[in-house]
Design a protein around this motif. Structure first.
Motif, PDB file in Angstrom:
ATOM      1  N   ARG A 265    -108.791  30.003 -83.965  1.00  0.00           N
ATOM      2  CA  ARG A 265    -108.548  30.907 -82.825  1.00  0.00           C
ATOM      3  C   ARG A 265    -109.650  31.949 -82.634  1.00  0.00           C
ATOM      4  NH1 ARG A 265    -102.265  32.228 -84.405  1.00  0.00           N
ATOM      5  NH2 ARG A 265    -101.555  30.062 -84.563  1.00  0.00           N
ATOM      6  N   CYS A 266    -110.885  31.512 -82.765  1.00  0.00           N
ATOM      7  CA  CYS A 266    -112.026  32.401 -82.528  1.00  0.00           C
ATOM      8  C   CYS A 266    -113.012  31.675 -81.610  1.00  0.00           C
ATOM      9  CB  CYS A 266    -112.699  32.785 -83.836  1.00  0.00           C
ATOM     10  SG  CYS A 266    -111.684  33.736 -84.969  1.00  0.00           S
ATOM     11  N   PRO A 267    -112.678  31.518 -80.334  1.00  0.00           N
ATOM     12  CA  PRO A 267    -113.526  30.728 -79.438  1.00  0.00           C
ATOM     13  C   PRO A 267    -114.949  31.252 -79.305  1.00  0.00           C
ATOM     14  CG  PRO A 267    -111.900  31.990 -78.201  1.00  0.00           C
ATOM     15  CD  PRO A 267    -111.509  32.087 -79.645  1.00  0.00           C
ATOM     16  N   ASP A 268    -115.135  32.561 -79.511  1.00  0.00           N
ATOM     17  CA  ASP A 268    -116.470  33.137 -79.406  1.00  0.00           C
ATOM     18  C   ASP A 268    -117.300  32.931 -80.666  1.00  0.00           C
ATOM     19  OD1 ASP A 268    -114.645  34.820 -80.710  1.00  0.00           O
ATOM     20  OD2 ASP A 268    -115.940  36.563 -80.422  1.00  0.00           O
ATOM     21  N   ARG A 269    -116.695  32.385 -81.722  1.00  0.00           N
ATOM     22  CA  ARG A 269    -117.401  32.202 -82.982  1.00  0.00           C
ATOM     23  C   ARG A 269    -117.754  30.744 -83.268  1.00  0.00           C
ATOM     24  NH1 ARG A 269    -116.758  36.024 -86.682  1.00  0.00           N
ATOM     25  NH2 ARG A 269    -118.625  35.030 -87.540  1.00  0.00           N
ATOM     26  N   VAL A 270    -117.288  29.832 -82.440  1.00  0.00           N
ATOM     27  CA  VAL A 270    -117.560  28.412 -82.665  1.00  0.00           C
ATOM     28  C   VAL A 270    -118.382  27.852 -81.518  1.00  0.00           C
ATOM     29  CG1 VAL A 270    -115.518  28.031 -84.091  1.00  0.00           C
ATOM     30  CG2 VAL A 270    -115.354  27.745 -81.623  1.00  0.00           C
ATOM     31  N   VAL A 271    -119.302  26.979 -81.843  1.00  0.00           N
ATOM     32  CA  VAL A 271    -120.191  26.360 -80.853  1.00  0.00           C
ATOM     33  C   VAL A 271    -120.074  24.850 -81.009  1.00  0.00           C
ATOM     34  CG1 VAL A 271    -122.560  26.112 -80.030  1.00  0.00           C
ATOM     35  CG2 VAL A 271    -121.780  28.320 -80.968  1.00  0.00           C
ATOM     36  N   GLU A 272    -119.655  24.181 -79.951  1.00  0.00           N
ATOM     37  CA  GLU A 272    -119.470  22.736 -80.041  1.00  0.00           C
ATOM     38  C   GLU A 272    -120.813  22.016 -80.013  1.00  0.00           C
ATOM     39  OE1 GLU A 272    -116.658  19.158 -78.260  1.00  0.00           O
ATOM     40  OE2 GLU A 272    -116.717  21.115 -77.239  1.00  0.00           O
ATOM     41  N   ILE A 273    -120.920  20.995 -80.838  1.00  0.00           N
ATOM     42  CA  ILE A 273    -122.098  20.141 -80.840  1.00  0.00           C
ATOM     43  C   ILE A 273    -121.690  18.783 -80.287  1.00  0.00           C
ATOM     44  CG2 ILE A 273    -123.068  21.364 -82.819  1.00  0.00           C
ATOM     45  CD1 ILE A 273    -122.281  19.053 -84.580  1.00  0.00           C
ATOM     46  N   ARG A 274    -122.650  17.918 -80.138  1.00  0.00           N
ATOM     47  CA  ARG A 274    -122.365  16.608 -79.556  1.00  0.00           C
ATOM     48  C   ARG A 274    -121.431  15.808 -80.474  1.00  0.00           C
ATOM     49  NH1 ARG A 274    -126.934  12.431 -77.213  1.00  0.00           N
ATOM     50  NH2 ARG A 274    -125.494  10.782 -76.571  1.00  0.00           N
ATOM     51  N   PRO A 275    -120.460  15.071 -79.887  1.00  0.00           N
ATOM     52  CA  PRO A 275    -119.567  14.250 -80.713  1.00  0.00           C
ATOM     53  C   PRO A 275    -120.348  13.325 -81.640  1.00  0.00           C
ATOM     54  CG  PRO A 275    -118.765  14.336 -78.462  1.00  0.00           C
ATOM     55  CD  PRO A 275    -120.123  14.976 -78.451  1.00  0.00           C
ATOM     56  N   GLN A 276    -119.818  13.132 -82.826  1.00  0.00           N
ATOM     57  CA  GLN A 276    -120.508  12.352 -83.846  1.00  0.00           C
ATOM     58  C   GLN A 276    -119.615  11.224 -84.360  1.00  0.00           C
ATOM     59  OE1 GLN A 276    -123.722  13.156 -84.805  1.00  0.00           O
ATOM     60  NE2 GLN A 276    -123.633  14.736 -83.216  1.00  0.00           N
ATOM     61  N   THR A 277    -120.252  10.170 -84.820  1.00  0.00           N
ATOM     62  CA  THR A 277    -119.518   9.119 -85.507  1.00  0.00           C
ATOM     63  C   THR A 277    -119.406   9.482 -86.980  1.00  0.00           C
ATOM     64  OG1 THR A 277    -121.574   7.893 -85.854  1.00  0.00           O
ATOM     65  CG2 THR A 277    -120.269   7.317 -83.911  1.00  0.00           C
ATOM     66  N   VAL A 278    -118.325   9.040 -87.593  1.00  0.00           N
ATOM     67  CA  VAL A 278    -118.066   9.302 -89.003  1.00  0.00           C
ATOM     68  C   VAL A 278    -117.758   7.979 -89.683  1.00  0.00           C
ATOM     69  CG1 VAL A 278    -116.581  10.505 -90.653  1.00  0.00           C
ATOM     70  CG2 VAL A 278    -117.176  11.605 -88.489  1.00  0.00           C
ATOM     71  N   GLY A 283    -114.589   5.402 -83.648  1.00  0.00           N
ATOM     72  CA  GLY A 283    -114.827   6.273 -82.512  1.00  0.00           C
ATOM     73  C   GLY A 283    -115.729   7.441 -82.843  1.00  0.00           C
ATOM     74  N   THR A 284    -115.803   8.381 -81.901  1.00  0.00           N
ATOM     75  CA  THR A 284    -116.578   9.599 -82.123  1.00  0.00           C
ATOM     76  C   THR A 284    -115.616  10.778 -82.313  1.00  0.00           C
ATOM     77  OG1 THR A 284    -116.735  10.006 -79.734  1.00  0.00           O
ATOM     78  CG2 THR A 284    -118.538   8.785 -80.779  1.00  0.00           C
ATOM     79  N   HIS A 285    -116.131  11.821 -82.922  1.00  0.00           N
ATOM     80  CA  HIS A 285    -115.293  12.960 -83.264  1.00  0.00           C
ATOM     81  C   HIS A 285    -115.984  14.260 -82.875  1.00  0.00           C
ATOM     82  CE1 HIS A 285    -112.743  10.301 -85.772  1.00  0.00           C
ATOM     83  NE2 HIS A 285    -113.881   9.673 -85.974  1.00  0.00           N
ATOM     84  N   ARG A 286    -115.211  15.203 -82.396  1.00  0.00           N
ATOM     85  CA  ARG A 286    -115.751  16.489 -81.973  1.00  0.00           C
ATOM     86  C   ARG A 286    -115.937  17.402 -83.176  1.00  0.00           C
ATOM     87  NH1 ARG A 286    -111.839  19.113 -78.032  1.00  0.00           N
ATOM     88  NH2 ARG A 286    -113.584  20.562 -77.682  1.00  0.00           N
ATOM     89  N   PHE A 287    -117.069  18.096 -83.190  1.00  0.00           N
ATOM     90  CA  PHE A 287    -117.367  19.041 -84.256  1.00  0.00           C
ATOM     91  C   PHE A 287    -117.912  20.337 -83.671  1.00  0.00           C
ATOM     92  CE2 PHE A 287    -117.718  14.962 -86.522  1.00  0.00           C
ATOM     93  CZ  PHE A 287    -116.881  15.212 -87.599  1.00  0.00           C
TER      94      PHE A 287
END
Length: 310
Positions: A265-278, A283-287
């Motif tokens: 719950r800290c939207p201003d502290r997280v930065v989304e990167i491109r979805p990645q495979t694991v 499929g791909t996953h959000r990080f």
């Protein structure tokens, strides 16, 4: 008048774990020190003959107290002034020794004891892995004594940073540490403070290391004790280990899953990167990476904008 029977917790063994992985089972009343008669005998000029006492109470919980030693007894980096309770994963500092307390899982009187070697604990909600970057190079650069000191200091610092929010060390795997939190044990703000503390250490100290954080649904991961050893079970644990490959490939110091980024719950502290495979997870996953403002944000590898298959 008939006296009511006293209630006693089932007695599961508790142990002290040394840095090399050796474990010593603790009796109900244990003296620690240089004295030849000590149940746990430790060597070293900073260890007193009768240094500390560890004992089990009537409720089954263990406590530790200092016996007037010259250099004190420490728990998770803090010198104790009186008898304190011990929790699984607590790090005891006695002289130049660092010992991890492995505590019992308690079964109430009258509970089903069919599987006494496997005792289920409350469900796990947060998982965190810390892994040293460039460990092979570190091994080449340092001799065995210096390497041991670096690993011990790093592990103790991570435990001290995570313990205030209720996090517990599950295991150390060479250059990696696995921590967990039970359901409702830590608030999102406390988890955020923990990430800031770890990020501050990343920015200021050695060894360099990565952090991966995952939030899991209730019941998706359980902690069970098998023959005195605690084990985490569930697909999210495997995902966390594979996720570290993504953090390593992208040089992201603190990497969060989408579930963790939402739960913190800290939207201003997280930065989304491109979805990645694991690996092993279709499929791909959000990080997301954690933005540490005190350091102006830790540097992100430019490759974090591309897809990396691990």
């Amino acid at each position: 008048m008939t006296a009511e029977p006293k209630s006693h917790a089932r007695e599961f063994p508790a142990e002290l774990e040394f840095f090399d992985g050796t474990r010593v089972t603790l009796p109900a009343d244990c003296r620690v020190g240089r004295h030849p008669g000590s149940e746990v005998r430790l060597e070293g000029e900073r260890v007193s003959r009768e240094h500390a006492r560890i004992r089990r109470g009537r409720d089954g919980r263990f406590t530790v107290s200092d016996l007037g030693s010259s250099n004190g007894t420490w728990v998770n980096g803090e010198r104790i002034q009186h008898e304190v309770f011990l929790h699984d994963g607590d790090v005891l500092g006695i002289g130049n020794h660092r010992l991890v307390f492995r505590g019992p899982c308690l079964t109430p009187v009258g509970a089903d004891t069919t599987n006494t070697e496997i005792t289920e604990t409350p469900k796990v909600s947060w998982l965190l892995a810390a892994d040293i970057s460039g460990f092979a190079r570190l091994c080449q650069r340092l001799d065995s004594v210096a390497l041991s000191q670096v690993l011990t200091s790093w592990r103790d610092w991570c435990i001290a940073a995570i313990r205030p929010s209720g996090g517990r060390l599950n295991k150390q795997m060479g250059d990696g540490l696995l921590f967990y939190w039970f359901n409702d044990q830590a608030s999102p703000r406390e988890i955020a403070r923990t990430l800031d503390a770890l990020a501050a250490q990343q920015a200021s100290g050695e060894p360099p290391f990565r952090v991966c954080l995952h939030h899991v649904d209730s019941g998706a991961v359980t902690l069970e004790r098998h023959q005195g050893v605690d084990e985490l079970f569930g697909s999210p644990v495997n995902f966390l280990f594979r996720m570290d490959d993504v953090a390593k490939a992208l040089s992201v110091p603190v990497l969060l899953t989408a579930e963790a980024a939402g739960a913190i719950r800290c939207p201003d502290r997280v930065v989304e990167i491109r979805p990645q495979t694991v690996a092993d997870f279709p499929g791909t996953h959000r990080f997301f990476r954690w933005n540490f403002p005190a350091a102006g944000g830790l540097p992100l590898n430019p490759d974090a904008t591309r897809d990396v298959r691990t």
